[in-house]
Design a protein around this motif. Structure first.
Motif, PDB file in Angstrom:
ATOM      1  N   THR A  36       8.266  13.214   4.671  1.00  0.00           N
ATOM      2  CA  THR A  36       9.538  13.835   4.998  1.00  0.00           C
ATOM      3  C   THR A  36      10.213  14.248   3.694  1.00  0.00           C
ATOM      4  N   ARG A  37      10.288  15.542   3.458  1.00  0.00           N
ATOM      5  CA  ARG A  37      10.866  16.086   2.225  1.00  0.00           C
ATOM      6  C   ARG A  37      10.265  15.426   0.981  1.00  0.00           C
ATOM      7  N   GLY A  38       8.949  15.259   0.991  1.00  0.00           N
ATOM      8  CA  GLY A  38       8.241  14.712  -0.164  1.00  0.00           C
ATOM      9  C   GLY A  38       8.282  13.200  -0.287  1.00  0.00           C
ATOM     10  N   VAL A  39       8.810  12.516   0.718  1.00  0.00           N
ATOM     11  CA  VAL A  39       8.909  11.061   0.694  1.00  0.00           C
ATOM     12  C   VAL A  39       8.085  10.482   1.838  1.00  0.00           C
ATOM     13  N   LYS A  40       7.330   9.457   1.538  1.00  0.00           N
ATOM     14  CA  LYS A  40       6.504   8.799   2.552  1.00  0.00           C
ATOM     15  C   LYS A  40       7.419   8.035   3.507  1.00  0.00           C
ATOM     16  N   ASP A  41       7.344   8.369   4.779  1.00  0.00           N
ATOM     17  CA  ASP A  41       8.166   7.729   5.817  1.00  0.00           C
ATOM     18  C   ASP A  41       7.263   6.862   6.681  1.00  0.00           C
ATOM     19  N   CYS A  42       7.437   5.547   6.580  1.00  0.00           N
ATOM     20  CA  CYS A  42       6.584   4.586   7.286  1.00  0.00           C
ATOM     21  C   CYS A  42       7.267   3.997   8.518  1.00  0.00           C
ATOM     22  N   THR A  43       8.287   4.666   8.999  1.00  0.00           N
ATOM     23  CA  THR A  43       9.047   4.173  10.145  1.00  0.00           C
ATOM     24  C   THR A  43       8.158   3.846  11.337  1.00  0.00           C
ATOM     25  N   ASP A  44       7.154   4.666  11.585  1.00  0.00           N
ATOM     26  CA  ASP A  44       6.292   4.475  12.752  1.00  0.00           C
ATOM     27  C   ASP A  44       5.035   3.657  12.452  1.00  0.00           C
ATOM     28  N   CYS A  45       4.952   3.084  11.267  1.00  0.00           N
ATOM     29  CA  CYS A  45       3.759   2.322  10.889  1.00  0.00           C
ATOM     30  C   CYS A  45       4.018   0.820  10.991  1.00  0.00           C
ATOM     31  N   THR A  46       3.176   0.151  11.731  1.00  0.00           N
ATOM     32  CA  THR A  46       3.271  -1.313  11.829  1.00  0.00           C
ATOM     33  C   THR A  46       2.008  -1.983  11.299  1.00  0.00           C
ATOM     34  N   LEU A  47       1.137  -1.205  10.652  1.00  0.00           N
ATOM     35  CA  LEU A  47      -0.143  -1.728  10.196  1.00  0.00           C
ATOM     36  C   LEU A  47      -0.037  -3.051   9.428  1.00  0.00           C
ATOM     37  N   PRO A  48       0.813  -3.174   8.405  1.00  0.00           N
ATOM     38  CA  PRO A  48       0.855  -4.454   7.683  1.00  0.00           C
ATOM     39  C   PRO A  48       1.484  -5.584   8.490  1.00  0.00           C
ATOM     40  N   HIS A  49       2.145  -5.249   9.577  1.00  0.00           N
ATOM     41  CA  HIS A  49       2.835  -6.246  10.399  1.00  0.00           C
ATOM     42  C   HIS A  49       2.012  -6.708  11.600  1.00  0.00           C
ATOM     43  N   ASP A  50       0.979  -5.948  11.948  1.00  0.00           N
ATOM     44  CA  ASP A  50       0.167  -6.241  13.137  1.00  0.00           C
ATOM     45  C   ASP A  50      -0.933  -7.249  12.846  1.00  0.00           C
ATOM     46  N   LYS A  51      -1.531  -7.758  13.914  1.00  0.00           N
ATOM     47  CA  LYS A  51      -2.699  -8.610  13.772  1.00  0.00           C
ATOM     48  C   LYS A  51      -3.783  -7.791  13.068  1.00  0.00           C
ATOM     49  N   GLY A  52      -4.392  -8.355  12.070  1.00  0.00           N
ATOM     50  CA  GLY A  52      -5.395  -7.641  11.292  1.00  0.00           C
ATOM     51  C   GLY A  52      -4.807  -6.915  10.098  1.00  0.00           C
ATOM     52  N   LEU A  86       0.805  -1.210   0.000  1.00  0.00           N
ATOM     53  CA  LEU A  86       0.000   0.000   0.000  1.00  0.00           C
ATOM     54  C   LEU A  86       0.846   1.271   0.000  1.00  0.00           C
ATOM     55  N   TYR A  87       2.148   1.124  -0.050  1.00  0.00           N
ATOM     56  CA  TYR A  87       3.060   2.266   0.050  1.00  0.00           C
ATOM     57  C   TYR A  87       2.725   3.369  -0.948  1.00  0.00           C
ATOM     58  N   PHE A  88       2.403   3.010  -2.163  1.00  0.00           N
ATOM     59  CA  PHE A  88       2.194   4.021  -3.204  1.00  0.00           C
ATOM     60  C   PHE A  88       0.795   4.631  -3.202  1.00  0.00           C
ATOM     61  N   LEU A  89      -0.057   4.212  -2.293  1.00  0.00           N
ATOM     62  CA  LEU A  89      -1.382   4.817  -2.186  1.00  0.00           C
ATOM     63  C   LEU A  89      -1.301   6.084  -1.339  1.00  0.00           C
ATOM     64  N   ASP A  90      -1.970   7.131  -1.793  1.00  0.00           N
ATOM     65  CA  ASP A  90      -1.994   8.365  -1.002  1.00  0.00           C
ATOM     66  C   ASP A  90      -2.673   8.128   0.342  1.00  0.00           C
ATOM     67  N   ASP A  91      -3.745   7.346   0.325  1.00  0.00           N
ATOM     68  CA  ASP A  91      -4.488   7.051   1.550  1.00  0.00           C
ATOM     69  C   ASP A  91      -4.384   5.552   1.844  1.00  0.00           C
ATOM     70  N   CYS A  92      -3.297   5.150   2.462  1.00  0.00           N
ATOM     71  CA  CYS A  92      -3.052   3.725   2.727  1.00  0.00           C
ATOM     72  C   CYS A  92      -3.716   3.264   4.024  1.00  0.00           C
ATOM     73  N   GLY A  93      -4.058   4.203   4.891  1.00  0.00           N
ATOM     74  CA  GLY A  93      -4.655   3.858   6.174  1.00  0.00           C
ATOM     75  C   GLY A  93      -3.641   3.653   7.279  1.00  0.00           C
ATOM     76  N   GLY A  94      -2.380   3.795   6.954  1.00  0.00           N
ATOM     77  CA  GLY A  94      -1.327   3.570   7.944  1.00  0.00           C
ATOM     78  C   GLY A  94      -0.862   4.852   8.618  1.00  0.00           C
ATOM     79  N   ASN A  95       0.070   4.691   9.534  1.00  0.00           N
ATOM     80  CA  ASN A  95       0.627   5.794  10.314  1.00  0.00           C
ATOM     81  C   ASN A  95       1.944   6.225   9.667  1.00  0.00           C
ATOM     82  N   TYR A  96       1.857   7.103   8.694  1.00  0.00           N
ATOM     83  CA  TYR A  96       3.057   7.564   8.000  1.00  0.00           C
ATOM     84  C   TYR A  96       3.162   9.078   8.126  1.00  0.00           C
ATOM     85  N   LYS A  97       4.320   9.591   7.773  1.00  0.00           N
ATOM     86  CA  LYS A  97       4.505  11.041   7.693  1.00  0.00           C
ATOM     87  C   LYS A  97       5.278  11.319   6.414  1.00  0.00           C
TER      88      LYS A  97
END
Length: 95
Positions: A49-65, A36-47
């Protein structure tokens, strides 16, 4: 294991777990690279950073569910893509 296709833990990976987690025993590596990285609205916890999606704090695809969330979002995206493709193929009736 029931539904083992939904979970994979690569504990031999030097990056395991690749995100901070309170529950490393249940950290799912199935979507090591989030589809889902390339989706504007992936539903995850991203920010952004200089025009690049930073998913460091997102564990959505790794969590239960996470498996269910990813598949649901992909299904939604593919349904929309098929709908748009069908609309584009319709002949222009205004001519």
């Amino acid at each position: 294991m029931k539904h083992s296709f939904k979970f994979f833990a690569n504990k031999d990976c030097r990056y395991y777990p690749c995100h901070k987690t309170a529950d490393p025993e249940h950290f799912n590596c199935l979507f090591c690279f989030c589809p889902l990285y390339f989706l504007d609205d992936c539903g995850g916890n991203y920010k952004m950073t200089r025009g690049v999606k930073d998913c460091t704090d997102c564990t959505l695809p790794h969590d239960k569910g996470g498996y269910a969330h990813v598949l649901k979002r992909l299904k939604t995206e593919f349904t929309e893509m098929r709908k748009n493709a069908a609309e584009a193929e319709k002949p222009d009736e205004s001519a």
